[in-house]
Motif scaffolding. Structure first.
Motif, mmCIF file in Angstrom:
data_model
loop_
_atom_site.group_PDB
_atom_site.id
_atom_site.type_symbol
_atom_site.label_atom_id
_atom_site.label_comp_id
_atom_site.label_asym_id
_atom_site.label_seq_id
_atom_site.Cartn_x
_atom_site.Cartn_y
_atom_site.Cartn_z
ATOM 1 N N ASP A 4 0.827 -1.196 0.000
ATOM 2 C CA ASP A 4 0.000 0.000 0.000
ATOM 3 C C ASP A 4 0.870 1.259 0.000
ATOM 4 O O ASP A 4 0.524 2.260 -0.625
ATOM 5 C CB ASP A 4 -0.923 0.010 1.224
ATOM 6 C CG ASP A 4 -2.113 -0.922 1.031
ATOM 7 O OD1 ASP A 4 -2.467 -1.199 -0.123
ATOM 8 O OD2 ASP A 4 -2.676 -1.371 2.039
ATOM 9 N N PHE A 53 -10.267 10.720 -5.913
ATOM 10 C CA PHE A 53 -9.738 9.882 -6.988
ATOM 11 C C PHE A 53 -8.405 10.356 -7.554
ATOM 12 O O PHE A 53 -8.004 9.912 -8.626
ATOM 13 C CB PHE A 53 -10.753 9.814 -8.133
ATOM 14 C CG PHE A 53 -11.917 8.907 -7.875
ATOM 15 C CD1 PHE A 53 -11.752 7.664 -7.286
ATOM 16 C CD2 PHE A 53 -13.200 9.286 -8.236
ATOM 17 C CE1 PHE A 53 -12.829 6.824 -7.064
ATOM 18 C CE2 PHE A 53 -14.286 8.450 -8.033
ATOM 19 C CZ PHE A 53 -14.094 7.214 -7.442
ATOM 20 N N LEU A 56 -6.157 7.401 -8.172
ATOM 21 C CA LEU A 56 -6.742 6.425 -9.088
ATOM 22 C C LEU A 56 -6.692 6.922 -10.531
ATOM 23 O O LEU A 56 -6.553 6.125 -11.463
ATOM 24 C CB LEU A 56 -8.172 6.105 -8.676
ATOM 25 C CG LEU A 56 -8.854 4.946 -9.396
ATOM 26 C CD1 LEU A 56 -8.058 3.656 -9.247
ATOM 27 C CD2 LEU A 56 -10.272 4.758 -8.879
ATOM 28 N N HIS A 112 -17.735 6.081 -6.147
ATOM 29 C CA HIS A 112 -17.459 5.916 -4.714
ATOM 30 C C HIS A 112 -18.520 6.633 -3.903
ATOM 31 O O HIS A 112 -18.890 7.771 -4.197
ATOM 32 C CB HIS A 112 -16.080 6.504 -4.377
ATOM 33 C CG HIS A 112 -15.783 6.527 -2.911
ATOM 34 N ND1 HIS A 112 -15.458 7.675 -2.232
ATOM 35 C CD2 HIS A 112 -15.776 5.537 -1.981
ATOM 36 C CE1 HIS A 112 -15.258 7.401 -0.952
ATOM 37 N NE2 HIS A 112 -15.445 6.112 -0.781
ATOM 38 N N LEU A 136 -17.674 1.459 -5.170
ATOM 39 C CA LEU A 136 -16.835 1.416 -3.988
ATOM 40 C C LEU A 136 -17.638 1.951 -2.814
ATOM 41 O O LEU A 136 -17.901 3.147 -2.722
ATOM 42 C CB LEU A 136 -15.576 2.266 -4.200
ATOM 43 C CG LEU A 136 -14.783 1.977 -5.488
ATOM 44 C CD1 LEU A 136 -13.651 2.981 -5.644
ATOM 45 C CD2 LEU A 136 -14.253 0.550 -5.493
ATOM 46 N N SER A 267 -13.060 5.038 2.397
ATOM 47 C CA SER A 267 -12.236 5.392 1.236
ATOM 48 C C SER A 267 -11.289 4.231 0.928
ATOM 49 O O SER A 267 -10.064 4.367 0.955
ATOM 50 C CB SER A 267 -11.461 6.686 1.509
ATOM 51 O OG SER A 267 -12.340 7.783 1.633
ATOM 52 N N HIS A 269 -10.272 2.617 -1.642
ATOM 53 C CA HIS A 269 -9.300 2.670 -2.735
ATOM 54 C C HIS A 269 -8.040 3.432 -2.336
ATOM 55 O O HIS A 269 -6.959 3.144 -2.838
ATOM 56 C CB HIS A 269 -9.937 3.293 -3.971
ATOM 57 C CG HIS A 269 -10.642 4.579 -3.701
ATOM 58 N ND1 HIS A 269 -11.772 4.649 -2.928
ATOM 59 C CD2 HIS A 269 -10.377 5.848 -4.087
ATOM 60 C CE1 HIS A 269 -12.180 5.904 -2.856
ATOM 61 N NE2 HIS A 269 -11.348 6.651 -3.535
ATOM 62 N N ASP A 270 -8.164 4.411 -1.433
ATOM 63 C CA ASP A 270 -6.992 5.115 -0.917
ATOM 64 C C ASP A 270 -6.431 4.432 0.323
ATOM 65 O O ASP A 270 -5.230 4.457 0.565
ATOM 66 C CB ASP A 270 -7.346 6.567 -0.568
ATOM 67 C CG ASP A 270 -7.346 7.463 -1.791
ATOM 68 O OD1 ASP A 270 -6.680 7.119 -2.786
ATOM 69 O OD2 ASP A 270 -8.011 8.515 -1.766
ATOM 70 N N PRO A 273 -4.988 0.456 -1.453
ATOM 71 C CA PRO A 273 -4.884 0.351 -2.905
ATOM 72 C C PRO A 273 -4.343 -0.994 -3.381
ATOM 73 O O PRO A 273 -4.715 -1.471 -4.453
ATOM 74 C CB PRO A 273 -3.947 1.501 -3.289
ATOM 75 C CG PRO A 273 -3.193 1.824 -2.038
ATOM 76 C CD PRO A 273 -4.152 1.547 -0.918
ATOM 77 N N THR A 276 -7.429 -3.008 -3.552
ATOM 78 C CA THR A 276 -8.500 -2.479 -4.386
ATOM 79 C C THR A 276 -8.139 -2.436 -5.860
ATOM 80 O O THR A 276 -8.922 -2.864 -6.726
ATOM 81 C CB THR A 276 -8.881 -1.062 -3.920
ATOM 82 O OG1 THR A 276 -9.151 -1.072 -2.518
ATOM 83 C CG2 THR A 276 -10.115 -0.560 -4.659
ATOM 84 N N TYR A 277 -6.956 -1.920 -6.184
ATOM 85 C CA TYR A 277 -6.609 -1.691 -7.578
ATOM 86 C C TYR A 277 -6.642 -2.957 -8.433
ATOM 87 O O TYR A 277 -7.202 -2.944 -9.544
ATOM 88 C CB TYR A 277 -5.237 -1.036 -7.688
ATOM 89 C CG TYR A 277 -5.170 0.423 -7.282
ATOM 90 C CD1 TYR A 277 -6.290 1.120 -6.847
ATOM 91 C CD2 TYR A 277 -3.960 1.101 -7.333
ATOM 92 C CE1 TYR A 277 -6.209 2.445 -6.469
ATOM 93 C CE2 TYR A 277 -3.866 2.434 -6.968
ATOM 94 C CZ TYR A 277 -4.989 3.108 -6.531
ATOM 95 O OH TYR A 277 -4.901 4.418 -6.174
ATOM 96 N N LEU A 280 -10.289 -3.912 -9.144
ATOM 97 C CA LEU A 280 -10.936 -2.919 -9.996
ATOM 98 C C LEU A 280 -10.444 -3.045 -11.437
ATOM 99 O O LEU A 280 -11.236 -3.091 -12.384
ATOM 100 C CB LEU A 280 -10.646 -1.535 -9.427
ATOM 101 C CG LEU A 280 -11.381 -0.318 -9.968
ATOM 102 C CD1 LEU A 280 -11.363 0.799 -8.931
ATOM 103 C CD2 LEU A 280 -10.751 0.191 -11.255
#
Length: 291
Positions: A4, A53, A56, A112, A136, A267, A269-270, A273, A276-277, A280
């Motif tokens: 991360d 974002f 992202l 999100h 998300l 949050s 995705h932050d 990551p 999540t990434y 996604l």
């Protein structure tokens, strides 16, 4: 797989991205476009794409044409029409107008929080525009908001809270969104967002009207209309939308793929990551026949 920390957020506008503007009949949209390839549209939660974002955009721009859009009531977007409705249908329909204005159709949409709710409503109202949805920790269910947002709906109090927004108040809201506070946006970013709210009456007006106008009853009622592939990701440490809501979505969207991410907050995705990434991006890049 990268850690991360290695996939950490970039500094706001760290990639040199400049906001573009496109006007529809009702709304002047602020957005950024980066990268090339299959298009993907990012719809943020509260605060606009820069708070939600920023990292992202850079991640996806390596293989996609990314459009990160501020919905009405957020960031640099402003409502132009005095008859604008400010409810979920109005916001979703205006996002559809944005897609038409920039020449996009049947696109992948990443949403999100409230951005996820608007993505769902868009897919219900204009199904031809939604090729696939990645949600998300989305809104879209008829459940009460947390107390911080309910307070904004109060007459006078909401106006005062928005007019005197401080870095400390934004930090409180974001800290609740992160399981890992060290991954929050910097105070410099928060200061910029607080300054905009304090000094731009049109932003305060739009934000409060959207907050007071949007409800999700019709969105939840119409979930069965969604025919495109859907992926829903949720953090198990979400303090805005409890993870148990994922079961309610799964019941109403039986074809959706779902995943709970361990140790992630709202949050996600932050926050996480590295978890999540890959999920996604794999969903974005899968052939439609495999979804």
């Amino acid at each position: 797989m990268a850690s991360d920390d290695e996939l950490g957020r970039s500094v706001l506008m760290g990639e040199g991205l400049a906001a573009a503007v496109v006007s529809t009949a009702q709304v002047r949209f602020s957005y950024v476009r980066a990268g090339s390839g299959p298009p993907v549209v990012l719809l943020p939660g509260a605060g606009g794409w820069q708070l939600t974002f920023d990292a992202l955009v850079a991640e996806l721009a390596a293989s996609h044409a990314v459009y990160a859009v501020d919905p009405p009531g957020q960031g640099g977007t402003r409502v132009l029409d005095s008859d604008y409705g400010y409810d979920a249908d109005a916001v979703a329909s205006s996002i559809a107008d944005f897609l038409d204005a920039v020449g996009l159709s049947s696109v992948a949409i990443v949403g999100h929080s409230w951005g996820g709710g608007f993505a769902l409503r868009l897919a219900e109202l204009r199904p031809e525009l939604a090729g696939r949805l990645i949600l998300l920790a989305p809104a879209g269910l008829d459940v009460p908001d947390v107390w911080e947002f309910r307070l904004l709906r109060l007459p006078v109090f909401g106006e005062l809270a928005a007019r005197f927004t401080s870095v400390a108040s934004l930090r409180h809201m974001l800290r609740k969104s992160f399981a890992r506070p060290d991954r929050m946006p910097s105070d410099e970013v928060l200061r910029s967002a607080a300054t905009a709210l304090r000094h731009e009456p049109s932003l305060r007006r739009d934000m409060l009207r959207v907050e007071r106008g949007v409800r999700w009853r019709d969105t939840e009622r119409d979930l069965g209309l969604i025919g495109c592939p859907v992926l829903i990701l949720w953090g198990d440490r979400d303090r805005y939308f409890p993870v148990r809501l994922l079961d309610r979505f799964a019941h109403r969207l039986p074809g959706a793929r779902t995943r709970i991410l361990s140790g992630a907050g709202h949050s996600l995705h932050d926050d996480c990551p590295a978890q999540t990434y890959p999920l996604l991006k794999a969903f974005l890049d899968s052939p439609m026949e495999d979804l």
